[in-house]
Design a protein around this motif. Structure first.
Motif, PDB file in Angstrom:
ATOM      1  N   LEU A  51       6.784   7.978 -16.375  1.00  7.76           N
ATOM      2  CA  LEU A  51       5.931   7.139 -16.853  1.00  7.76           C
ATOM      3  C   LEU A  51       4.597   7.459 -16.309  1.00  7.76           C
ATOM      4  O   LEU A  51       4.427   8.018 -15.148  1.00  7.76           O
ATOM      5  N   ASP A  52       3.515   6.986 -17.052  1.00  8.21           N
ATOM      6  CA  ASP A  52       2.212   7.168 -16.662  1.00  8.21           C
ATOM      7  C   ASP A  52       1.787   6.249 -15.142  1.00  8.21           C
ATOM      8  O   ASP A  52       2.521   5.296 -14.968  1.00  8.21           O
ATOM      9  N   SER A  53       0.790   6.704 -14.347  1.00  6.22           N
ATOM     10  CA  SER A  53       0.565   6.185 -13.258  1.00  6.22           C
ATOM     11  C   SER A  53       0.098   4.572 -13.532  1.00  6.22           C
ATOM     12  O   SER A  53       0.354   3.739 -12.806  1.00  6.22           O
ATOM     13  N   ALA A  54      -0.501   4.189 -14.698  1.00  8.38           N
ATOM     14  CA  ALA A  54      -0.811   3.070 -14.970  1.00  8.38           C
ATOM     15  C   ALA A  54       0.284   2.104 -15.239  1.00  8.38           C
ATOM     16  O   ALA A  54       0.178   0.891 -14.985  1.00  8.38           O
ATOM     17  N   ARG A  55       1.320   2.551 -15.501  1.00 12.93           N
ATOM     18  CA  ARG A  55       2.517   1.681 -15.637  1.00 12.93           C
ATOM     19  C   ARG A  55       3.531   1.857 -14.430  1.00 12.93           C
ATOM     20  O   ARG A  55       4.200   0.874 -14.029  1.00 12.93           O
ATOM     21  N   ALA A  56       3.374   3.067 -13.663  1.00 14.43           N
ATOM     22  CA  ALA A  56       4.441   3.218 -12.574  1.00 14.43           C
ATOM     23  C   ALA A  56       4.105   2.219 -11.154  1.00 14.43           C
ATOM     24  O   ALA A  56       4.710   1.895 -10.478  1.00 14.43           O
ATOM     25  N   VAL A  57       2.439   2.268 -11.233  1.00 14.11           N
ATOM     26  CA  VAL A  57       1.940   1.361 -10.070  1.00 14.11           C
ATOM     27  C   VAL A  57       2.704  -0.133 -10.221  1.00 14.11           C
ATOM     28  O   VAL A  57       2.872  -0.421  -9.129  1.00 14.11           O
ATOM     29  N   PRO A  58       2.182  -0.694 -11.181  1.00 15.21           N
ATOM     30  CA  PRO A  58       2.843  -2.340 -11.144  1.00 15.21           C
ATOM     31  C   PRO A  58       4.463  -2.151 -11.122  1.00 15.21           C
ATOM     32  O   PRO A  58       4.761  -3.142 -10.296  1.00 15.21           O
ATOM     33  N   ASN A  75       4.606   9.208 -25.640  1.00 15.62           N
ATOM     34  CA  ASN A  75       3.399  10.249 -25.475  1.00 15.62           C
ATOM     35  C   ASN A  75       2.559   9.870 -24.414  1.00 15.62           C
ATOM     36  O   ASN A  75       1.224   9.146 -24.521  1.00 15.62           O
ATOM     37  N   LEU A  76       2.748  10.758 -23.165  1.00 16.17           N
ATOM     38  CA  LEU A  76       1.818  10.332 -22.156  1.00 16.17           C
ATOM     39  C   LEU A  76       0.534  11.002 -22.380  1.00 16.17           C
ATOM     40  O   LEU A  76      -0.577  10.528 -21.532  1.00 16.17           O
ATOM     41  N   ALA A  77       0.276  11.917 -23.317  1.00 18.08           N
ATOM     42  CA  ALA A  77      -1.106  12.206 -23.352  1.00 18.08           C
ATOM     43  C   ALA A  77      -2.068  11.316 -24.025  1.00 18.08           C
ATOM     44  O   ALA A  77      -3.259  11.365 -24.127  1.00 18.08           O
ATOM     45  N   ASN A  78      -1.701  10.171 -24.583  1.00 18.02           N
ATOM     46  CA  ASN A  78      -2.441   9.192 -24.905  1.00 18.02           C
ATOM     47  C   ASN A  78      -2.879   8.015 -24.098  1.00 18.02           C
ATOM     48  O   ASN A  78      -3.515   7.090 -24.457  1.00 18.02           O
ATOM     49  N   THR A  79      -2.426   8.340 -22.842  1.00 19.94           N
ATOM     50  CA  THR A  79      -2.654   7.512 -21.741  1.00 19.94           C
ATOM     51  C   THR A  79      -4.086   7.452 -21.790  1.00 19.94           C
ATOM     52  O   THR A  79      -5.050   8.434 -21.839  1.00 19.94           O
ATOM     53  N   SER A  80      -4.907   6.112 -21.804  1.00 22.96           N
ATOM     54  CA  SER A  80      -6.319   6.104 -21.679  1.00 22.96           C
ATOM     55  C   SER A  80      -6.875   6.624 -20.529  1.00 22.96           C
ATOM     56  O   SER A  80      -6.209   6.248 -19.401  1.00 22.96           O
ATOM     57  N   SER A  81      -8.053   7.116 -20.285  1.00 21.19           N
ATOM     58  CA  SER A  81      -8.735   7.385 -19.150  1.00 21.19           C
ATOM     59  C   SER A  81      -9.123   5.972 -18.426  1.00 21.19           C
ATOM     60  O   SER A  81      -9.301   6.127 -17.304  1.00 21.19           O
ATOM     61  N   HIS A  82      -9.320   5.085 -19.056  1.00 21.50           N
ATOM     62  CA  HIS A  82      -9.783   3.658 -18.776  1.00 21.50           C
ATOM     63  C   HIS A  82      -8.547   3.093 -17.568  1.00 21.50           C
ATOM     64  O   HIS A  82      -8.851   2.669 -16.721  1.00 21.50           O
ATOM     65  N   GLU A  83      -7.360   3.465 -18.202  1.00 15.98           N
ATOM     66  CA  GLU A  83      -6.058   2.876 -17.282  1.00 15.98           C
ATOM     67  C   GLU A  83      -6.204   3.822 -15.744  1.00 15.98           C
ATOM     68  O   GLU A  83      -5.961   3.391 -14.893  1.00 15.98           O
ATOM     69  N   ILE A  84      -6.515   5.143 -16.102  1.00 12.36           N
ATOM     70  CA  ILE A  84      -6.292   5.776 -14.897  1.00 12.36           C
ATOM     71  C   ILE A  84      -7.474   5.673 -13.917  1.00 12.36           C
ATOM     72  O   ILE A  84      -7.396   5.588 -12.722  1.00 12.36           O
ATOM     73  N   ILE A 131       0.711  -1.075  -0.006  1.00 11.10           N
ATOM     74  CA  ILE A 131      -0.071  -0.017  -0.087  1.00 11.10           C
ATOM     75  C   ILE A 131       0.814   1.324  -0.002  1.00 11.10           C
ATOM     76  O   ILE A 131       0.469   2.267  -0.772  1.00 11.10           O
ATOM     77  N   HIS A 132       1.975   1.294   0.639  1.00  8.52           N
ATOM     78  CA  HIS A 132       2.688   2.340   0.709  1.00  8.52           C
ATOM     79  C   HIS A 132       3.438   2.729  -0.584  1.00  8.52           C
ATOM     80  O   HIS A 132       3.676   3.842  -0.922  1.00  8.52           O
ATOM     81  N   SER A 133       3.839   1.642  -1.252  1.00  9.76           N
ATOM     82  CA  SER A 133       4.455   1.980  -2.733  1.00  9.76           C
ATOM     83  C   SER A 133       3.283   2.724  -3.665  1.00  9.76           C
ATOM     84  O   SER A 133       3.705   3.511  -4.329  1.00  9.76           O
ATOM     85  N   MET A 134       2.134   2.329  -3.655  1.00 11.05           N
ATOM     86  CA  MET A 134       1.121   3.060  -4.085  1.00 11.05           C
ATOM     87  C   MET A 134       0.736   4.450  -3.556  1.00 11.05           C
ATOM     88  O   MET A 134       0.682   5.156  -4.449  1.00 11.05           O
ATOM     89  N   SER A 135       0.853   4.487  -2.241  1.00 15.04           N
ATOM     90  CA  SER A 135       0.541   5.645  -1.777  1.00 15.04           C
ATOM     91  C   SER A 135       1.546   6.641  -2.065  1.00 15.04           C
ATOM     92  O   SER A 135       1.494   7.840  -2.350  1.00 15.04           O
ATOM     93  N   SER A 182       3.507  -8.154 -14.274  1.00 17.05           N
ATOM     94  CA  SER A 182       4.333  -8.224 -15.543  1.00 17.05           C
ATOM     95  C   SER A 182       3.429  -8.344 -16.984  1.00 17.05           C
ATOM     96  O   SER A 182       3.543  -7.607 -17.828  1.00 17.05           O
ATOM     97  N   GLY A 183       2.318  -9.102 -16.500  1.00 17.05           N
ATOM     98  CA  GLY A 183       1.325  -9.488 -17.403  1.00 17.05           C
ATOM     99  C   GLY A 183       0.473  -8.185 -17.825  1.00 17.05           C
ATOM    100  O   GLY A 183       0.157  -7.943 -18.989  1.00 17.05           O
ATOM    101  N   GLU A 184       0.265  -7.285 -16.763  1.00 14.41           N
ATOM    102  CA  GLU A 184      -0.429  -6.099 -17.069  1.00 14.41           C
ATOM    103  C   GLU A 184       0.313  -5.172 -17.859  1.00 14.41           C
ATOM    104  O   GLU A 184      -0.320  -4.373 -18.619  1.00 14.41           O
ATOM    105  N   LEU A 185       1.602  -5.194 -17.682  1.00 10.86           N
ATOM    106  CA  LEU A 185       2.564  -4.429 -18.477  1.00 10.86           C
ATOM    107  C   LEU A 185       2.905  -4.836 -20.032  1.00 10.86           C
ATOM    108  O   LEU A 185       3.433  -4.211 -20.804  1.00 10.86           O
ATOM    109  N   ASN A 186       2.321  -6.041 -20.243  1.00 10.50           N
ATOM    110  CA  ASN A 186       2.653  -6.893 -21.414  1.00 10.50           C
ATOM    111  C   ASN A 186       4.182  -6.901 -21.485  1.00 10.50           C
ATOM    112  O   ASN A 186       4.832  -6.871 -22.670  1.00 10.50           O
ATOM    113  N   GLY A 187       4.915  -7.258 -20.317  1.00 13.24           N
ATOM    114  CA  GLY A 187       6.354  -7.302 -20.361  1.00 13.24           C
ATOM    115  C   GLY A 187       6.984  -8.766 -20.451  1.00 13.24           C
ATOM    116  O   GLY A 187       6.083  -9.933 -20.131  1.00 13.24           O
TER     117      GLY A 187
END
Length: 420
Positions: free
Chosen positions: A305-312, A406-415, A252-256, A380-385
């Motif tokens: 990195l966008d938050s959708a990739r930084a959290v994993p 291009n961070l502007a292309n980050t989808s609202s779904h991921e956020i 939880i702290h890593s996400m916080s 890792s699977g969430e990142l397709n890595g």
């Protein structure tokens, strides 16, 4: 002749005795019936000559006279004289009572004087206020008169200018109308453009503010969850349960920490990984109190990195580093944990976590079904890595995934998924 002399002598003596008797009688009458106009000076004179009985009679009469006239000042003086007489004659109880009455009269005089002064001040204030109000009204009236005169003069000048300009305005009316129409169209277009630009800027600012607020609230909620887990751990006896709660707190702290970085930075959709990973490692050092026993080697490129990739990534680092601290260096063994994050030539990101601990078996990946291993594989699977484990002499975990510049292309779904 001798007989005449004796008779004359007896007559003179008789007259002198009668005169003395008359004087004593008058003096007794004055003592028994004092004058109506008694003053404190008379009583003080008798007191000074130590004629206390006479002074007391006058003082009693003076007190009655003062009470009758409702003269508080004289009544206070009468009680004071009685107090002095009682003190001199040894009547201390009566002296104390008279002193109390004197003090009461003095307080009454003081209050009356203060009330009078307050009344005078209030009257003076009301008078001055009325004068000021009258003066202000007079000034306002004068100002209104001046304004009225100015308006009249301005109206006269306007009428004069209108009459003079009327002829010229008729001749230039068509030309002015055309220019005004063109100007009005241009102004309307510019106004619409400015309005749209302002609206867009407002929407962008509002979006950034709302995103920061979301990150802030998510961070606060995660901190509350950590506090609740910490409280719950105090009531647990099972060491396995306590360890599970502790691991959850680290996750939880890593996400916080990530959400904290997002709402503190100007860029609300991306986080600088070098700063984030450095603070995450400092947190592990403090949480496990490893001191100088375990050394960290950090090589992180300043990649955003966008938050959708930084959290994993943060959760993968959490599982790998916590596992290394707990199991790779038993019995206070010293060692090193290396963390690196680079951008490869193929525009991919390579993450590596290496420890020089006691190592693991070669079938570690296939046999290990712990929650930490499942989380690493799942993220890792969430990142397709592409996830790899090297177990030759120690444990090396590497993860390679695509970099989205291009961070502007980050989808609202991921956020939205991240916020949930």
């Amino acid at each position: 002749m001798k007989l005449f002399y004796k008779i004359s002598k007896s007559l003179i003596a008789s007259i002198f005795m009668i005169w003395i008797f008359a004087l004593n009688f008058c003096f007794a009458q004055n003592i028994s019936k004092p004058d109506k106009a008694i003053t404190s000076e008379i009583i003080n004179s008798y007191f000074a000559s130590k004629k206390y009985d006479i002074a007391r009679k006058y003082a009693d009469e003076f007190k009655i006279q003062s009470e009758k006239n409702k003269n508080i000042k004289d009544l206070k003086e009468a009680y004071h004289l009685l107090f002095m007489l009682d003190s001199v004659q040894g009547n201390y109880k009566s002296s104390l009572e008279n002193y109390k009455h004197e003090i009461a009269c003095q307080d009454s005089l003081y209050n009356s004087e203060k009330s009078r002064q307050v009344s005078e001040l209030l009257l003076k204030y009301d008078t001055e206020k009325k004068d000021r109000d009258l003066l202000l009204k007079e000034k306002n009236n004068q100002l209104l008169l001046k304004q009225s005169e100015l308006q009249k003069n301005k109206l006269s000048e306007t009428n004069l200018i209108r009459n003079i300009s009327f002829g010229a305005l008729v001749l230039l009316l068509i030309f002015i109308l055309l220019i005004f129409r063109r100007y009005h169209i241009n102004k309307k277009v510019r106004k619409e453009i400015d309005s749209k630009n302002n609206a867009l800027e407002h929407l962008v600012a509002e979006k950034e503010f709302l995103l920061k607020e979301i990150h802030h609230r998510v961070k606060n909620n995660l901190q509350i969850i950590m506090s609740l887990l910490n409280t719950q751990s105090h009531f647990l006896v099972d060491s396995a349960a306590k360890s599970a709660i502790s691991n959850s707190q680290h996750r939880i702290h890593s996400m916080s920490l990530l959400h904290k970085k997002l709402y503190q930075s100007e860029n609300v959709v991306a986080v600088s990984m070098d700063i984030y990973i450095q603070e995450l490692i400092e947190y592990f050092k403090q949480s496990f109190d490893i001191g100088n026993r375990i050394r960290f080697i950090v090589d992180i490129q300043p990649i955003e990195l966008d938050s959708a990739r930084a959290v994993p990534i943060g959760l993968i680092l959490n599982e790998a580093i916590v596992n290394a601290i707990k199991h790779a260096f038993p019995e206070n063994r010293k060692g090193t944990i290396s963390v690196s994050l680079h951008l490869t030539a193929e525009n991919r990101i390579l993450l590596k976590i290496i420890d020089d601990g006691i190592g693991v078996s070669k079938d570690f990946e296939s046999n290990n079904a712990s929650l930490g291993m499942k989380l690493i594989k799942g993220f890792s699977g969430e990142l397709n890595g592409k996830l790899k484990f090297e177990t030759d002499s120690s444990l090396e975990i590497s993860l390679e995934f695509d970099y989205v510049a291009n961070l502007a292309n980050t989808s609202s779904h991921e956020i939205n998924d991240l916020s949930a």
